[in-house]
Motif scaffolding. Structure first.
Motif, mmCIF file in Angstrom:
data_model
loop_
_atom_site.group_PDB
_atom_site.id
_atom_site.type_symbol
_atom_site.label_atom_id
_atom_site.label_comp_id
_atom_site.label_asym_id
_atom_site.label_seq_id
_atom_site.Cartn_x
_atom_site.Cartn_y
_atom_site.Cartn_z
ATOM 1 N N PRO A 1 61.055 55.763 -1.356
ATOM 2 C CA PRO A 1 60.458 56.104 -2.657
ATOM 3 C C PRO A 1 60.837 55.110 -3.758
ATOM 4 C CG PRO A 1 61.287 58.075 -1.596
ATOM 5 C CD PRO A 1 61.745 56.919 -0.751
ATOM 6 N N GLU A 2 62.091 54.619 -3.709
ATOM 7 C CA GLU A 2 62.535 53.701 -4.754
ATOM 8 C C GLU A 2 61.864 52.323 -4.668
ATOM 9 O OE1 GLU A 2 66.034 54.032 -1.747
ATOM 10 O OE2 GLU A 2 64.468 55.316 -2.623
ATOM 11 N N ASP A 3 61.135 52.044 -3.583
ATOM 12 C CA ASP A 3 60.414 50.776 -3.478
ATOM 13 C C ASP A 3 59.188 50.730 -4.381
ATOM 14 O OD1 ASP A 3 62.194 49.723 -1.605
ATOM 15 O OD2 ASP A 3 61.105 50.609 0.080
ATOM 16 N N GLY A 4 58.752 51.891 -4.886
ATOM 17 C CA GLY A 4 57.671 51.941 -5.869
ATOM 18 C C GLY A 4 56.272 51.839 -5.310
ATOM 19 N N LEU A 5 56.118 51.951 -3.991
ATOM 20 C CA LEU A 5 54.789 51.805 -3.389
ATOM 21 C C LEU A 5 54.289 53.102 -2.755
ATOM 22 C CD1 LEU A 5 55.099 48.313 -1.626
ATOM 23 C CD2 LEU A 5 53.913 48.864 -3.740
ATOM 24 N N GLU A 6 54.992 54.202 -2.987
ATOM 25 C CA GLU A 6 54.677 55.435 -2.269
ATOM 26 C C GLU A 6 53.241 55.890 -2.514
ATOM 27 O OE1 GLU A 6 56.691 59.831 -1.471
ATOM 28 O OE2 GLU A 6 57.296 58.638 -3.202
ATOM 29 N N SER A 7 52.822 55.965 -3.778
ATOM 30 C CA SER A 7 51.467 56.457 -4.057
ATOM 31 C C SER A 7 50.406 55.468 -3.577
ATOM 32 C CB SER A 7 51.295 56.746 -5.554
ATOM 33 O OG SER A 7 51.494 55.579 -6.328
ATOM 34 N N ALA A 8 50.708 54.166 -3.639
ATOM 35 C CA ALA A 8 49.756 53.174 -3.140
ATOM 36 C C ALA A 8 49.598 53.278 -1.626
ATOM 37 C CB ALA A 8 50.211 51.765 -3.527
ATOM 38 N N VAL A 9 50.722 53.488 -0.922
ATOM 39 C CA VAL A 9 50.666 53.658 0.533
ATOM 40 C C VAL A 9 49.874 54.907 0.886
ATOM 41 C CG1 VAL A 9 52.061 54.133 2.577
ATOM 42 C CG2 VAL A 9 52.782 52.367 0.964
ATOM 43 N N ASP A 10 50.133 55.999 0.147
ATOM 44 C CA ASP A 10 49.389 57.245 0.399
ATOM 45 C C ASP A 10 47.894 57.060 0.143
ATOM 46 O OD1 ASP A 10 51.735 58.500 1.049
ATOM 47 O OD2 ASP A 10 51.972 59.513 -0.893
ATOM 48 N N ALA A 11 47.574 56.288 -0.896
ATOM 49 C CA ALA A 11 46.159 56.067 -1.216
ATOM 50 C C ALA A 11 45.463 55.275 -0.117
ATOM 51 C CB ALA A 11 46.032 55.340 -2.551
ATOM 52 N N VAL A 12 46.143 54.265 0.452
ATOM 53 C CA VAL A 12 45.554 53.514 1.556
ATOM 54 C C VAL A 12 45.326 54.428 2.752
ATOM 55 C CG1 VAL A 12 45.944 51.655 3.230
ATOM 56 C CG2 VAL A 12 46.492 51.294 0.824
ATOM 57 N N ALA A 13 46.325 55.265 3.049
ATOM 58 C CA ALA A 13 46.171 56.196 4.164
ATOM 59 C C ALA A 13 45.015 57.161 3.921
ATOM 60 C CB ALA A 13 47.473 56.972 4.379
ATOM 61 N N ALA A 14 44.902 57.646 2.679
ATOM 62 C CA ALA A 14 43.821 58.570 2.333
ATOM 63 C C ALA A 14 42.466 57.877 2.420
ATOM 64 C CB ALA A 14 44.040 59.129 0.931
ATOM 65 N N ALA A 15 42.415 56.618 1.974
ATOM 66 C CA ALA A 15 41.161 55.870 2.067
ATOM 67 C C ALA A 15 40.750 55.705 3.525
ATOM 68 C CB ALA A 15 41.322 54.505 1.402
ATOM 69 N N ALA A 16 41.744 55.461 4.397
ATOM 70 C CA ALA A 16 41.438 55.348 5.822
ATOM 71 C C ALA A 16 40.882 56.661 6.360
ATOM 72 C CB ALA A 16 42.690 54.938 6.594
ATOM 73 N N GLU A 17 41.480 57.775 5.934
ATOM 74 C CA GLU A 17 40.976 59.086 6.347
ATOM 75 C C GLU A 17 39.547 59.290 5.871
ATOM 76 O OE1 GLU A 17 42.226 61.731 8.125
ATOM 77 O OE2 GLU A 17 43.794 60.370 8.787
ATOM 78 N N SER A 18 39.291 58.935 4.624
ATOM 79 C CA SER A 18 37.953 59.130 4.058
ATOM 80 C C SER A 18 36.923 58.290 4.797
ATOM 81 C CB SER A 18 37.942 58.756 2.572
ATOM 82 O OG SER A 18 38.750 59.634 1.837
ATOM 83 N N LEU A 19 37.287 57.040 5.107
ATOM 84 C CA LEU A 19 36.340 56.146 5.757
ATOM 85 C C LEU A 19 36.084 56.561 7.203
ATOM 86 C CD1 LEU A 19 35.217 53.923 4.003
ATOM 87 C CD2 LEU A 19 36.615 52.268 5.232
ATOM 88 N N ASN A 20 37.112 57.134 7.853
ATOM 89 C CA ASN A 20 36.998 57.465 9.269
ATOM 90 C C ASN A 20 36.563 58.904 9.529
ATOM 91 O OD1 ASN A 20 38.047 55.111 11.117
ATOM 92 N ND2 ASN A 20 39.416 55.104 9.341
ATOM 93 N N ARG A 21 36.998 59.852 8.654
ATOM 94 C CA ARG A 21 36.729 61.261 8.948
ATOM 95 C C ARG A 21 36.019 62.005 7.833
ATOM 96 N NH1 ARG A 21 42.543 63.171 11.550
ATOM 97 N NH2 ARG A 21 42.665 61.549 13.161
ATOM 98 N N GLY A 22 35.767 61.337 6.728
ATOM 99 C CA GLY A 22 35.145 62.023 5.604
ATOM 100 C C GLY A 22 36.156 62.322 4.523
ATOM 101 N N PRO A 23 35.691 62.814 3.365
ATOM 102 C CA PRO A 23 36.544 62.898 2.176
ATOM 103 C C PRO A 23 37.420 64.141 2.067
ATOM 104 C CG PRO A 23 34.327 63.606 1.643
ATOM 105 C CD PRO A 23 34.294 63.181 3.091
ATOM 106 N N THR A 24 37.229 65.113 2.933
ATOM 107 C CA THR A 24 37.887 66.403 2.730
ATOM 108 C C THR A 24 39.394 66.269 2.596
ATOM 109 O OG1 THR A 24 36.126 67.470 3.980
ATOM 110 C CG2 THR A 24 38.145 68.732 3.627
ATOM 111 N N GLU A 25 40.010 65.494 3.507
ATOM 112 C CA GLU A 25 41.463 65.336 3.467
ATOM 113 C C GLU A 25 41.883 64.189 2.557
ATOM 114 O OE1 GLU A 25 43.509 67.458 4.808
ATOM 115 O OE2 GLU A 25 41.822 68.594 5.647
ATOM 116 N N GLY A 26 41.015 63.179 2.424
ATOM 117 C CA GLY A 26 41.416 61.962 1.727
ATOM 118 C C GLY A 26 41.511 62.095 0.225
#
Length: 889
Positions: free
Chosen positions: A494-519
């Motif tokens: 968490p102290e690396d400061g990239l947590e929300s950016a990493v989560d957003a990339v993961a969510a974008a991958a979910e949205s692109l692959n499975r749709g927006p419900t989870e992303g």
């Protein structure tokens, strides 16, 4: 008298007349050596009565010294620098080596150049002449071209004279052709009236209409040697030089090698060689001393002086200049390098220091050249790799991607340290991205992150976040999924400061692959983080604004983006402005603030073109295409959409073409071409556009087109697409659009009413009112229909949505109401995008100078556009202006 140049002279005189009337202008004069460019500049000076004349000449040996030509041009006006706004004053002082801050944004320096010229023009018109522009140092060229493209109402004329090798996109051009037979004969008779007929005929034939050849060829012993014309003229000069006394020839060589025209330096070097100032007199006609400078009568004379001297003599002159230039370290370093006969660490280190100073002053092209030459003088493998790497970085910063790519590839063959290899991969990815090779950029970032993952996981994470953005723009679900997996494997803290950016990339991958419900829910923390940051953190805030658009929170997107634009304009951080304008203009578009979106997209596109960001330009062009569709400007919409398609064919990035296809379909829909609109959107969904967020938003247009085309079964897929997204987004505006779609499909009144209760965006509300009014009219409830149709018509007219307003007017007439023009016309409708930008800033209380600084124009131009805007808005002063409501559109 200039023979055969009447049209060119008239064009110059028209520019001067315009400046006397307060209008500015610029022109680039192209032509071969000796064709008469410098003579035409002389004509401009002769006709510039009452003008302040500023002159600069590009010098080949100064092409790697940042801001050398700019300093020469502005030297007579440097006392005015103190009158500029402090950030501009500091930037210009730093660039010109006069003190002030180092490391300023190069466009702040360019703005300061424009402001200084505008200050000089307050006392009368100004003529700026730049000769031999092909030899300008890149930093000076950037600043002067920036100023030239923004000239407007200052009373400034800026003329560039150049051969091939100078790029000036966006400026008017005049190419000087050879003189016709009549003019050539008249010129030859003016200069050599006593030539024998046979010689005269041969000179006229061989000179091919080149004025300098007509003047010089008769002076040679054999004017008709089979050589290219410039070389033949140079030989004529060499013959004249060979006839001079030895000391005069050496003086010419000193002036040619020194290059900058610094008479004091030339005389000190001559003294070291035992040559007195009287040698200047012997070189009269070739060298022209003027105050503290000395210049050659023509560039080919300088080339002749260099070519005529033996190599060992040129080497000796470079060494003497090294000794006398102890107060000019950068020039000394280049002469030291020129005097080196092989590897030379002293010269290489001096050039390295020159490069560091150049980068502090944003002379990135000069830094790249110095580092590349330093590398040529280096034998140590580690130093060589470092210098090539830094040269590549500087070349990329200078906007020279091909040169940067070549340097980076050379450096990559010399390094084996993982951090250095990752840095080079990051650089090569950046260059590949700017050249349109986004797939290659993505792969380079991924491989670079793998190399450095164990040593520096944060650096690897930043590279993968960038790779994720590329994958999203490429609409590539597999690449995005792999990036998300790579980020998880880094196990960042968490102290690396990239947590929300990493989560957003993961969510974008979910949205692109499975749709927006989870992303979608997982993306929102990044938006919240971006809103909490007041300053700095530009990358996170830009990503937050971008993600805000993906989750449909356009108010947050506008809030983050407008703060970024304001901050970047205030601090002169121009490189961040195009992407900030992308997110701001798209937020304003979705919020139906169309005129604000038009003004911001127009300004963003202008800056993106200036700073060389074609991908941002493609996105902004798409926004402008969509706005043109709403306005009913068919030709402009088609032109801009075609430009978006061109960008996509080069880069593979789909967001611009998504806007372009949607724009064309929206235009078809507004014109009643429902089947054509439906076919276009379905075609777009067959390609990479289906992964872009625009596909969510134009789903409602697909539904409307299908229903109105009488093919409701073709509405099923877009309806399901939007329904799924709206369920995940849970937003009032998406619920309203969903109810409108259901009303079209089910023909049920309660859905129209539910949509109208939830609508907040005026264009979308008016579209629902129009459809509901049409439905009511078909149900023979004309009186009720008129209420909604009238409201829709007035909103469309206020927003400038002409075809939609026409459609509402037609429906209103069909419902039995006589349609009259609205008395409450939007006063902003007639403002140009630039006028609207200026007015919006003026309302906040900023002065003309402060507005100019933020929009990269002169204060005088601000005043001119306010003068034009006041009557359009029905006001006569800033006090009245402040009472207007300008924010809603």
């Amino acid at each position: 008298m200039l023979r055969g140049r009447e049209h060119d002279q008239r064009a110059i005189e028209d520019l001067l007349d315009g400046a006397r009337a307060g209008r500015s202008g610029a022109v680039v004069i192209w032509g071969d050596p000796g064709i008469g460019k410098t003579a035409l500049l002389g004509h401009a000076v002769e006709r510039a009565e009452g003008f302040r004349v500023l002159r600069s000449t590009g010098v080949e040996t100064e092409a790697e010294l940042p801001f050398a030509a700019l300093h020469q041009l502005l030297r007579p006006e440097l006392a005015r620098v103190a009158t500029l706004p402090e950030p501009q004053s500091d930037a210009l002082k730093g660039a010109l080596g006069l003190g002030g801050g180092a490391g300023q944004d190069r466009f702040l320096i360019s703005l300061a150049t424009l402001s200084l010229l505008a200050e000089a023009a307050e006392e009368g018109p100004v003529l700026c002449l730049v000769d031999d522009a092909h030899w300008l140092d890149q930093a000076s060229a950037d600043a002067l071209l920036f100023a030239a493209r923004r000239l407007d109402a200052e009373g400034i004329v800026l003329v560039f004279a150049t051969r091939e090798g100078f790029s000036a996109p966006g400026l008017p051009e005049r190419r000087l052709d050879p003189l016709d037979a009549e003019a050539a004969a008249a010129l030859l008779d003016d200069r050599d009236p006593g030539l024998a007929d046979a010689t005269r005929a041969r000179v006229l034939g061989e000179s091919r209409g080149n004025p300098l050849a007509l003047i010089e060829l008769p002076r040679t012993g054999d004017p008709l040697k089979p050589l290219p014309l410039p070389r033949r003229i140079q030989e004529a000069y060499e013959a004249r030089i060979a006839a001079l006394p030895p000391n005069a020839r050496t003086m010419l060589l000193l002036a040619a090698v020194e290059g900058t025209g610094d008479l004091g330096v030339v005389l000190r070097a001559a003294e070291r060689l035992g040559i007195g100032a009287e040698a200047l007199g012997a070189a009269e006609g070739i060298l022209s001393p003027d105050g503290g400078t000395v210049t050659f009568a023509h560039p080919l004379m300088r080339a002749a002086a260099l070519h005529a001297a033996p190599f060992d003599q040129r080497l000796a002159v470079h060494r003497v200049l090294v000794d006398v230039l102890h107060d000019h370290e950068d020039r000394q370093a280049w002469h030291l390098a020129a005097a080196a006969l092989g590897p030379d660490e002293r010269a290489a280190s001096a050039l390295e220091r020159t490069a560091a100073r150049a980068r502090e002053r944003h002379g990135h092209a000069a830094a790249a050249a110095a580092l590349e030459r330093a590398a040529e003088l280096t034998t140590d493998r580690e130093k060589l790799a470092t210098r090539l790497t830094e040269a590549a970085v500087a070349a990329a910063d200078a906007g020279r991607p091909e040169r940067a790519q070549g340097l980076a590839e050379r450096a990559s063959r010399l390094v084996d340290d993982p951090r250095a290899m990752a840095r080079l991969a990051d650089l090569r990815a950046r260059v590949a991205f700017e050249r349109g090779s986004v797939h290659i950029a993505h792969d380079l970032l991924v491989s670079g992150a793998e190399r450095v993952a164990e040593l520096d996981p944060v650096a690897a994470g930043l590279m993968l976040v960038d790779a994720g953005r590329n994958a999203w723009q490429l609409s590539d679900p597999e690449r995005l999924r792999d990036v998300a997996a790579g980020l998880r494997a880094l196990r960042l803290r968490p102290e690396d400061g990239l947590e929300s950016a990493v989560d957003a990339v993961a969510a974008a991958a979910e949205s692109l692959n499975r749709g927006p419900t989870e992303g979608l829910p997982a993306m929102r923390p990044l938006v919240d983080d971006a809103r909490r940051i007041d300053r700095e953190g530009y990358q996170l805030r830009i990503n937050g604004a971008f993600v805000a658009g993906l989750v449909g929170d356009f108010e947050a997107q506008r809030e983050i983006s407008s703060a970024l634009v304001e901050e970047c304009r205030t601090l002169g951080m121009t490189g961040w402005l195009p992407i900030s304008y992308v997110t701001l203009a798209s937020a304003e578009l979705y919020l139906n603030r169309f005129r604000g979106a038009l003004a911001d997209a127009t300004e963003g596109l202008r800056i993106a073109s200036d700073v060389g960001q074609p991908h941002r330009a493609g996105y902004l062009t798409g926004i402008l295409a969509w706005l043109a569709a709403v306005q009913g400007d068919d030709a402009r919409c088609a032109e801009l959409a075609a430009s978006c398609a061109d960008h996509f064919s080069i880069t593979g990035i789909a967001n611009g073409t998504a806007w372009g296809e949607w724009a064309l379909a929206l235009l078809d829909l507004s014109r009643g071409r429902h089947t054509r609109a439906l076919d276009r959107l379905e075609g777009a969904m067959a390609g990479p556009v289906r992964h872009q967020i625009q596909a969510v938003h134009f789903a409602a247009d697909q539904v409307e087109a299908a229903v109105r085309a009488g093919e409701p079964e073709r509405a099923k897929k877009p309806m399901a697409r939007f329904e799924e997204w709206a369920a995940a987004a849970r937003l009032d505006w998406s619920d309203a659009v969903l109810h409108r779609c259901l009303a079209l499909l089910e023909s049920r009144e309660e859905h129209y009413l539910a949509a109208l209760r939830s609508h907040a965006r005026p264009f979308e509300r008016a579209r629902t009112e129009l459809l509901y009014g049409e439905w009511l009219r078909r149900e023979r409830r004309k009186r009720e229909a008129r209420t909604y149709l009238r409201a829709a018509m007035e909103t469309f007219h206020r927003l400038g949505a002409r075809p939609w307003g026409d459609r509402a007017s037609a429906e209103l007439r069909a419902a039995g109401e006589a349609v009259v023009a609205s008395a409450d016309a939007d006063k902003q409708a007639d403002l140009s995008p630039q006028e609207l930008q200026i007015v919006r800033l003026a309302v906040t209380g900023l002065t003309n100078r402060e507005i100019g600084a933020r929009l990269f124009i002169s204060a005088k131009t601000v005043s001119y556009h306010l003068y034009r805007a006041f009557p359009k808005l029905g006001v006569s002063s800033r006090v009245e202006l402040a009472r207007l409501e300008l924010g809603a559109s």
